[in-house]
Design an enzyme around this catalytic site. Structure first.
Site, PDB file in Angstrom:
ATOM      1  N   GLU A 135       0.872  -1.321  -0.191  1.00  0.00           N
ATOM      2  CA  GLU A 135      -0.057  -0.037  -0.023  1.00  0.00           C
ATOM      3  C   GLU A 135       0.910   1.483   0.048  1.00  0.00           C
ATOM      4  OE1 GLU A 135      -0.503  -2.599   1.994  1.00  0.00           O
ATOM      5  OE2 GLU A 135      -2.450  -3.282   1.123  1.00  0.00           O
ATOM      6  N   HIS A 161     -11.605  -5.941   8.168  1.00  0.00           N
ATOM      7  CA  HIS A 161     -12.379  -5.423   6.887  1.00  0.00           C
ATOM      8  C   HIS A 161     -13.862  -4.811   7.116  1.00  0.00           C
ATOM      9  CE1 HIS A 161     -10.090  -9.243   6.098  1.00  0.00           C
ATOM     10  NE2 HIS A 161     -10.109  -8.777   4.785  1.00  0.00           N
TER      11      HIS A 161
END
Lengths: 325, 394
Positions: free
Chosen positions: A60, A130
């Site tokens: 990322e 999540h």
């Protein structure tokens, strides 16, 4: 007009953005052939080629660092972070780099072309990693814009505006309603304004404010309250940064009450900032304390996520409490 | 096993040692200025050689004078590049002037080579009303759009993945240009370094990663920074070409970078170049190396002075002499001194620029905050001498 779910609307916006400007480039983990784990970038590689829509390695901080460089060069990168929970390795590239690029160079260089898309929020049995709603971390960073759409029509117009905005934009997508939220969406190219809230329903007794997926329980709670004779004004903030204090203040001056709801934890959540600003601007108009209905100050749970989430019943109770204060 | 990994199956455990790859150092010049027999020399005519030398000497003079200015209290901070001028000037000399440079903070030599004027250096150092950065960053955070030199950012290694992205954009635009990013061996420990190398190799971008291995990250010696043979072998692990060069040898740096540029621009191959040198000065004006290293070590490296090495080579070419050396030093010292005086006298950055460039246009909330601040300064002007004189009193 075409009926689209939220993912299709995002895919459609990306398609239009790439077709109308060959500097627009989409990339991230699994966004290439596969079209992203949620399929938001489906068929884009097929249509625009591997150079403009591609997979990146699983990193990322690299994705956003790379995106910053591309934007500085004059390209228009639309980088995907697969889940907002995984944006933190890129925190430095977003907070210290993207947000400060223009300022620190005296406008010699900027990364205004940058858009970061990322699915956020709970309600999908995603557990700690999540489900998070990290908008408040970024709201503390001057130089960023933060946008959260509530439905397909909004998602398309706001994303097109975000991609074309001359500032770096974080675009949080409400993944719980990716497929559940379906609406009529114009097929043509259109933009909706950043930095402007939208009053969805006028009312007299209390202002209800939220954004993204949280608009759904907010509207359901308003229905419950209306049945008890409480008239609710409903506002979608749409942009977290910069946020539209004028629209919220005007509403609160009329209703005298404000309730803010978000999934993120209470402490340090963006509702706190809104509450502080509105009590400054509307102090003499307030009939009751500003109410915050939010997630708990815990990590996001799994089995008990229904208990954790600020659902319509919790909002309904808070509405009654505020009105009866 | 992944389909991209070469399969050679063995039947007894066999470890590859961590030092299996030892990368040699490419050197052209000896300290006395003579070219090592058989060494490959870059093509360099007299004019360019003198341009390189002038930039190296200018950098040394600027560093000496500005550190003194910091010691006199004229400047809040300074950061020298003493001992590394062959690397910082030599790499820039190997590039096309339109190639992008994304440096760390000790590469003023590259800017000097590209023609950043002494006035431009001074305006940034003093954060005055002519500073491109509008007085927002500490001294030495230079940048120039015109010279394709990205404004410096203090966080280490953030520029490395950005350089990969910038270069990808250049490739997509079909520009036949590359991006060079420079960083220290300490910064190469940051995650951004590894992220960048892997992405650049996978996506085949025309970027050159130039590591200045100068032995120290502030006080931490490279022996406490990594266990491996320096930085150069890491690139091989990411599947890209790598070279190590004597960073005090301007000809070697220049030649290695010319070859690296060919790989980048002609073949879209990222390359890593590790320049071995030594940070002769302190990390910055806030640092005192006597606490962590000894004079004998410094003296050993002082004897390898890159500027002296190049001067010796120029003398051997009959392109230089002691009279011109004396004149050059005198001229540059005068230039620096005069520009410093002028820059120091200029007004500071404008109050209005507190809120510009955060976004393309200041949002309403920021405009309101500036108005509130102005009203406050009007009330207590003596407490804000830098801005009180410059605001309207209406």
């Amino acid at each position: 007009m075409a009926e689209m779910n939220l993912l299709q609307a995002i895919n459609n916006a990306l398609d239009i953005a790439m077709a109308s400007n060959d500097k627009v480039i989409c990339f991230g983990e699994d966004v290439g052939v596969f079209g992203g784990v949620f399929r938001a970038t489906s068929h884009l590689q097929e249509k625009y080629g591997r150079a403009r829509c591609f997979n990146t390695p699983l990193v990322e901080q690299g994705i956003i660092g790379f995106a910053n460089g591309l934007a500085a060069q004059g390209s228009v990168p639309v980088a995907e972070i697969q889940f907002a929970d995984y944006i933190f390795p890129a925190f430095d590239q977003i907070v210290n780099e993207a947000a400060k690029f223009r300022y620190r160079s005296g406008n010699l260089f900027d990364v205004g072309g940058l858009t970061i898309r990322t699915p956020y929020g709970g309600g999908i049995a995603g557990g700690l990693y999540h489900s998070q709603s990290p908008e408040a971390y970024f709201a503390h960073t001057p130089g960023l814009k933060i946008v959260v759409p509530r439905n397909p029509h909004q998602a398309k117009g706001l994303l097109l505006a975000a991609i074309r905005d001359p500032n770096p934009v974080l675009f949080f997508e409400p993944k719980r309603i990716y497929r559940a939220s379906v609406s009529e969406v114009p097929e043509e190219d259109y933009e909706l304004p950043l930095g402007q809230a939208e009053v969805l329903k006028e009312g007299a007794d209390i202002t209800l404010l939220a954004w993204g997926a949280q608009m759904e329980p907010l509207e359901k709670a308003a229905d419950l309250a209306e049945k008890e004779g409480i008239s609710c004004e409903i506002i979608d903030l749409r942009s977290i940064l910069p946020w539209d204090a004028d629209t919220v203040a005007a509403s609160v001056m009329k209703t005298g009450r404000l309730l803010i709801s978000h999934e993120a934890p209470l402490t340090g959540g963006f509702a706190g900032e809104i509450a502080a600003t509105i009590q400054e601007r509307c102090f003499l108009y307030l009939e009751s304390p500003i109410s915050r209905v939010t997630g708990l100050d815990t990590p996001f749970p799994l089995v008990l996520e229904k208990e954790y989430l600020p659902d319509q019943l919790k909002i309904f109770e808070a509405i009654k409490h505020s009105v009866n204060f | 096993m992944s389909m991209d990994i070469q399969e050679r199956v063995i039947h007894t455990p066999e470890f590859t040692p961590g030092n299996a790859l030892q990368i040699p150092i490419y050197r052209v010049l000896q300290q006395d200025g003579s070219v090592i027999p058989g060494a490959l020399v870059p093509e360099l005519d007299e004019a360019q050689a003198l341009k390189i030398y002038r930039a190296m000497v200018f950098t040394r003079v600027l560093d000496e004078r500005m550190l003194a200015a910091q010691r006199q209290g004229r400047l809040s901070f300074y950061l020298q590049s003493t001992g590394e001028e062959a690397t910082t000037v030599g790499f820039a000399a190997a590039l096309d002037d339109a190639d992008m440079i994304m440096a760390q903070y000790r590469e003023q030599g590259a800017l000097a080579y590209r023609g950043f004027s002494v006035e431009e250096f001074m305006n940034q150092l003093f954060g005055n009303d002519q500073d491109y950065g509008k007085g927002r960053q500490m001294p030495i955070h230079y940048g120039s759009r015109e010279l394709h030199y990205m404004t410096i950012s203090s966080p280490l290694a953030t520029q490395i993945p950005q350089a990969a992205g910038y270069a990808y954009g250049q490739k997509l635009a079909g520009q036949q240009r590359c991006t060079v990013t420079v960083f220290g061996e300490g910064a190469a420990s940051e995650g951004d370094f590894h992220a960048a190398l892997n992405m650049a190799a996978v996506l085949k971008v025309p970027v050159i990663f130039l590591c200045r291995n100068n032995g120290y990250a502030i006080s931490t010696p490279s022996s406490e920074q990594f266990a491996a043979d320096g930085i150069a072998p890491r690139a091989v692990g990411y599947g890209m070409q790598s070279i190590r060069v004597d960073g005090n040898d301007v000809l070697a740096v220049c030649k290695a970078m010319q070859e690296a540029r060919k790989l980048a621009v002609e073949q879209n191959e990222p390359v890593l170049v590790e320049a071995m040198s030594y940070r002769l000065a302190a990390h910055s004006s806030s640092d005192d190396p006597s606490g962590y290293r000894n004079k004998a070590e410094e003296d050993k490296w002082r004897a390898k002075d890159p500027i002296l090495r190049m001067k010796n080579w120029l003398l051997a070419q009959n392109w230089w002499d002691d009279t011109r050396e004396k004149q050059l030093l005198e001229e540059l010292r005068q230039q620096v001194l005069a520009a410093m005086k002028l820059a120091q006298q200029r007004p500071p950055a404008r109050l209005e620029d507190l809120i510009t460039d955060v976004y393309d246009e200041p949002p309403a909330l920021l405009r309101q905050q500036l108005e509130n601040l102005k009203a406050h300064i009007r009330k207590y002007p003596e407490a804000y001498p830098k801005s009180a004189g410059g605001i309207d009193h209406g």
